[in-house]
Design an enzyme around this catalytic site. Structure first.
Site, PDB file in Angstrom:
ATOM      1  CB  CYS A  86      -2.614   3.960  -6.254  1.00  0.00           C
ATOM      2  SG  CYS A  86      -3.947   3.085  -5.304  1.00  0.00           S
ATOM      3  CB  CYS A 139      -0.888   0.075   1.222  1.00  0.00           C
ATOM      4  SG  CYS A 139      -1.762   1.512   1.525  1.00  0.00           S
TER       5      CYS A 139
HETATM    6  N1  DGL Z   1      -3.890   0.631  -2.808  1.00  0.00           N
HETATM    7  C1  DGL Z   1      -3.530   1.674  -1.837  1.00  0.00           C
HETATM    8  C2  DGL Z   1      -2.234   2.336  -2.164  1.00  0.00           C
HETATM    9  O1  DGL Z   1      -1.544   1.863  -2.637  1.00  0.00           O
HETATM   10  C3  DGL Z   1      -4.450   2.656  -1.054  1.00  0.00           C
HETATM   11  C4  DGL Z   1      -5.714   2.943  -1.761  1.00  0.00           C
HETATM   12  C5  DGL Z   1      -6.958   3.653  -1.178  1.00  0.00           C
HETATM   13  O2  DGL Z   1      -7.441   2.906  -0.300  1.00  0.00           O
HETATM   14  O3  DGL Z   1      -7.250   5.059  -1.147  1.00  0.00           O
HETATM   15  O4  DGL Z   1      -2.044   3.590  -1.946  1.00  0.00           O
END
Ligand code: DGL
Length: 272
Positions: free
Chosen positions: A193, A83
């Site tokens: 992301c 994440c």
């Molecule tokens: N998938 C996550 C990231 O890489 C978070 C996305 C979210 O929940 O806003 O930042």
């Protein structure tokens, strides 16, 4: 991280934890399990609290700490922050608090990104990641000559969690941000992301596919090499095992995650 370097064992058969706000981190798990096919994996998707990109630092610290404690109880050898948002906002503050190694995605891949022979690099990420400027800081730390252009695409996370990839509405939302980014003439664009690789076919409708970088590919390589270096790999020859946990909506997780993981056989446990 405490004492892992001094570990005199040559292997470690404990599981590896992964977490994200939802299905995004499966894009990382997918790459890692291909490189390390004999490990045991535990994945946590904090679906109740997603999207992380809109949350404050205090909220993100609280979520991440809770998840690290969950993994402490599972006796993992390492946790992969699959994440970008929590890597950007919480890693520096929490990294010394637990008895396992932590791999943050942004800090682990930025060196490789900075060494590409390019002038302009774009970053698509959540609001929280963009506001932290973590990619920019990390990349320019290694290469101050590279121009880093950052654009937040918060709507894209919801498209993926709701399995809306390919609809005309989602295509429009993706194209809007891409057009904005293309004004900077990026040589490469990082999908900063872990949800965004689900949109690669949509992005490829409007630009060359090889313009986009999924950092999970370098991240998986980094994790493999680091675990090898510190004798953290499993000695098992058995196929990988997987345990999944979410904090809400297990059925939704199963459907949305299908693109990167064969979810039909997977049991999704509800926790919290
Ligand atoms: N998938 C996550 C990231 O890489 C978070 C996305 C979210 O929940 O806003 O930042």
């Amino acid at each position: 991280m405490k004492d892992l370097q001094n570990n005199s064992k040559n292997f470690d058969n404990r599981p590896i934890g992964f977490f994200d706000s939802g299905v995004g981190g499966l894009t990382v798990l997918d790459k890692v399990q291909k490189l390390l096919p004999n490990e045991n994996y535990i994945y946590f998707g904090d679906t109740k609290n997603m999207p992380y990109g809109e949350k404050s630092e205090a909220q993100l610290l609280n979520f991440a700490d809770k998840i690290f404690k969950f993994f402490e109880n599972k006796n993992v050898k390492a946790v992969v922050m699959a994440c970008n948002t929590t890597s950007a906002v919480t890693y520096d503050k929490l990294k010394n608090n637990y008895n396992f190694k932590i791999y943050p995605i942004i800090q682990s891949v930025s060196k490789v990104l900075s060494k590409m022979d390019i002038k302009n690099i774009g970053i698509f990420a959540t609001d929280a990641t963009i506001n932290s400027h973590c990619y920019k800081k990390e990349i320019t730390k290694y290469n101050s000559n590279i121009n880093v252009y950052e654009i937040a695409c918060p709507e894209w996370v919801k498209i993926v969690e709701d399995s809306q990839e390919g609809t005309s509405e989602s295509d429009k939302l993706v194209k809007e941000k891409l057009d904005e980014m293309l004004k900077n003439s990026p040589d490469k664009i990082v999908l900063g992301c872990t949800h965004y690789p689900y949109l690669i076919d949509t992005l490829a409708k409007f630009a060359q596919k090889d313009l986009f970088i999924d950092p999970a590919i370098n991240f998986a390589q980094y994790i493999k090499e680091d675990m090898k270096k510190y004798n953290m790999l499993s000695s098992s020859n058995d196929a990988a095992s997987f345990e999944f946990y979410v904090s809400s909506s297990p059925e939704n997780f199963k459907i949305a995650g299908e693109m990167f993981f064969d979810m039909k056989k997977a049991k999704i446990n509800l926790t919290y």
